[in-house]
Write a protein that holds these residues in place. Structure first.
Motif, mmCIF file in Angstrom:
data_model
loop_
_atom_site.group_PDB
_atom_site.id
_atom_site.type_symbol
_atom_site.label_atom_id
_atom_site.label_comp_id
_atom_site.label_asym_id
_atom_site.label_seq_id
_atom_site.Cartn_x
_atom_site.Cartn_y
_atom_site.Cartn_z
ATOM 1 N N TYR A 168 16.951 -5.359 5.828
ATOM 2 C CA TYR A 168 16.272 -4.448 6.795
ATOM 3 C C TYR A 168 14.723 -4.210 6.160
ATOM 4 O O TYR A 168 13.999 -3.757 7.021
ATOM 5 C CB TYR A 168 16.886 -3.208 6.804
ATOM 6 N N GLN A 169 14.204 -5.176 5.578
ATOM 7 C CA GLN A 169 12.951 -5.266 4.818
ATOM 8 C C GLN A 169 11.989 -5.639 6.051
ATOM 9 O O GLN A 169 12.206 -6.854 6.570
ATOM 10 C CB GLN A 169 12.857 -5.672 3.605
ATOM 11 N N LEU A 170 11.029 -5.086 6.273
ATOM 12 C CA LEU A 170 10.109 -5.335 7.045
ATOM 13 C C LEU A 170 8.796 -5.992 6.705
ATOM 14 O O LEU A 170 8.258 -5.165 5.748
ATOM 15 C CB LEU A 170 9.719 -4.177 8.231
ATOM 16 N N GLU B 236 -2.312 -0.118 12.285
ATOM 17 C CA GLU B 236 -2.383 1.413 12.932
ATOM 18 C C GLU B 236 -0.839 1.757 12.643
ATOM 19 O O GLU B 236 -0.588 2.637 12.000
ATOM 20 C CB GLU B 236 -2.786 1.414 14.191
ATOM 21 N N GLU B 237 -0.062 0.846 12.978
ATOM 22 C CA GLU B 237 1.547 1.146 13.103
ATOM 23 C C GLU B 237 1.950 1.412 11.713
ATOM 24 O O GLU B 237 2.943 2.231 11.650
ATOM 25 C CB GLU B 237 2.089 0.056 13.645
ATOM 26 N N TRP B 238 1.751 0.173 10.827
ATOM 27 C CA TRP B 238 2.048 0.693 9.461
ATOM 28 C C TRP B 238 1.753 1.889 8.880
ATOM 29 O O TRP B 238 2.712 2.402 7.997
ATOM 30 C CB TRP B 238 1.327 -0.565 8.656
ATOM 31 N N MET C 295 14.035 7.033 2.459
ATOM 32 C CA MET C 295 13.178 6.532 3.732
ATOM 33 C C MET C 295 12.136 5.808 3.410
ATOM 34 O O MET C 295 11.392 6.323 2.724
ATOM 35 C CB MET C 295 12.927 7.725 5.019
ATOM 36 N N ARG C 296 12.039 4.518 4.131
ATOM 37 C CA ARG C 296 10.781 3.708 3.781
ATOM 38 C C ARG C 296 10.110 3.399 4.989
ATOM 39 O O ARG C 296 10.816 3.554 6.281
ATOM 40 C CB ARG C 296 11.303 2.413 3.229
ATOM 41 N N ALA C 297 9.114 3.084 5.158
ATOM 42 C CA ALA C 297 8.486 2.694 6.247
ATOM 43 C C ALA C 297 9.025 1.602 6.995
ATOM 44 O O ALA C 297 9.086 1.434 8.360
ATOM 45 C CB ALA C 297 6.700 1.961 6.120
ATOM 46 N N SER C 298 9.705 0.588 6.299
ATOM 47 C CA SER C 298 10.370 -0.492 7.054
ATOM 48 C C SER C 298 11.732 -0.091 7.491
ATOM 49 O O SER C 298 12.596 -0.911 8.052
ATOM 50 C CB SER C 298 10.484 -1.753 5.800
ATOM 51 N N GLN D 277 5.448 7.522 -3.646
ATOM 52 C CA GLN D 277 4.576 6.796 -2.827
ATOM 53 C C GLN D 277 4.878 5.204 -2.624
ATOM 54 O O GLN D 277 4.846 4.555 -1.647
ATOM 55 C CB GLN D 277 3.258 7.019 -3.199
ATOM 56 N N VAL D 278 4.987 4.439 -3.718
ATOM 57 C CA VAL D 278 5.411 2.859 -3.678
ATOM 58 C C VAL D 278 6.399 2.617 -2.856
ATOM 59 O O VAL D 278 6.750 1.826 -2.078
ATOM 60 C CB VAL D 278 5.642 2.544 -5.244
ATOM 61 N N SER D 279 7.626 3.465 -3.051
ATOM 62 C CA SER D 279 8.924 3.471 -2.252
ATOM 63 C C SER D 279 8.656 3.625 -0.742
ATOM 64 O O SER D 279 9.162 2.699 -0.047
ATOM 65 C CB SER D 279 10.173 4.144 -2.891
ATOM 66 N N TYR D 280 8.273 4.733 -0.471
ATOM 67 C CA TYR D 280 8.426 5.168 0.925
ATOM 68 C C TYR D 280 7.192 4.345 1.699
ATOM 69 O O TYR D 280 7.293 4.054 3.053
ATOM 70 C CB TYR D 280 7.946 6.696 1.380
ATOM 71 N N ARG D 281 6.092 3.768 1.100
ATOM 72 C CA ARG D 281 5.344 2.699 1.745
ATOM 73 C C ARG D 281 5.726 1.265 1.814
ATOM 74 O O ARG D 281 5.093 0.333 1.933
ATOM 75 C CB ARG D 281 3.917 3.025 1.188
ATOM 76 N N SER D 282 6.801 1.021 1.399
ATOM 77 C CA SER D 282 7.393 -0.046 1.417
ATOM 78 C C SER D 282 8.377 -0.469 2.562
ATOM 79 O O SER D 282 8.539 0.225 3.470
ATOM 80 C CB SER D 282 8.443 -0.400 0.213
#
Length: 257
Positions: free
Chosen positions: A6-8, A16-18, A67-70, A252-257
């Protein structure tokens, strides 16, 4: 535990979407921080910038605090994920019905939050709804929708009634169910759900006492609501949002991954 499948790759989406994905993942984690979660149920969604008819919502089964961005799925108003790795079962059906209805009907909004907290459910079950007994509650005085319970929100026909009952408001109580808040930005949606939740918590505690409740006059209630309307602008939403993000800075590092 997250599945590596599921890694994006952030290069697969616009910048913008990221950033929207990162902010939305942060909001999930903030709701976990403030104990507004219900295991894998309830949802937060955000409109995809510059892509008409698409919004981001959680992959069903991921807990809010992880929850992560991906982990966010891009989906259209008919329930079709844009990523071929996902199918409609990847998104909670009731959550899709609620969020798609509002995104499709309110183009002024960017973010929708739905929660099942103990205080929110308790107030949703009280006949009088949210009482004007606190400064927090007065933010929503005559500015709060109510939607009657129809069972688990699986019927697509309920979407029109959800939209009707929200109207032009920025928050709504789902009777016998929970809370809903919206925003023209993710920061504003956070502000709305935070203060609605706090107002419900205060009401539950006040009603647990044995003393008569004191209510401000209707004129003072309306004045206070108008003061909220006049003074809470996007700058203050962003100020509160930036401050709240410091509470989860270690993630931050986690949820922005």
């Amino acid at each position: 535990m997250h599945d590596i499948a599921y890694q994006l790759d952030r290069n697969q989406v616009s910048s913008e979407e990221w950033e929207t994905r990162c902010d939305l993942a942060a909001l999930y984690r903030l709701l976990a921080h403030f104990r507004m979660t219900d295991l894998i149920d309830t949802h937060i969604s955000a409109r995809v910038p510059s892509e008409e008819g698409l919004f981001l919502i959680n992959r069903y089964g991921v807990l809010f605090h992880e929850m992560r961005a991906s982990d966010l799925i891009k989906i259209d108003y008919d329930g079709n994920p844009t990523d071929p790795r996902y199918d409609s079962a990847s998104v909670n059906r009731a959550g899709f019905n609620i969020h798609s209805a509002i995104h499709a009907s309110r183009p002024d909004l960017s973010c929708v939050v739905h929660t099942h907290t103990s205080a929110g459910i308790a107030v949703s079950a009280q006949e009088d709804g949210l009482l004007p007994i606190s400064q927090h509650a007065l933010k929503f005085y005559n500015r709060l929708g109510y939607h009657d319970y129809e069972g688990i929100a699986l019927d697509p026909d309920e979407r029109s009634r959800l939209v009707r009952d929200l109207g032009v408001h920025m928050a709504m109580i789902l009777r016998n169910h929970g809370l809903l808040a919206v925003g023209r930005s993710i920061a504003e949606a956070f502000n709305q759900i935070y203060f609605l939740e706090r107002a419900c918590q205060a009401q539950v505690q006040a009603l647990a006492g044995t003393r008569t409740l004191r209510l401000p006059s209707a004129a003072v209630c309306e004045l206070t609501a108008q003061q909220h309307d006049d003074e809470i602008d996007d700058h203050l939403h962003q100020l509160g949002w930036t401050s709240a993000l410091r509470l989860i800075a270690g993630d931050q590092v986690s949820y922005r991954s």
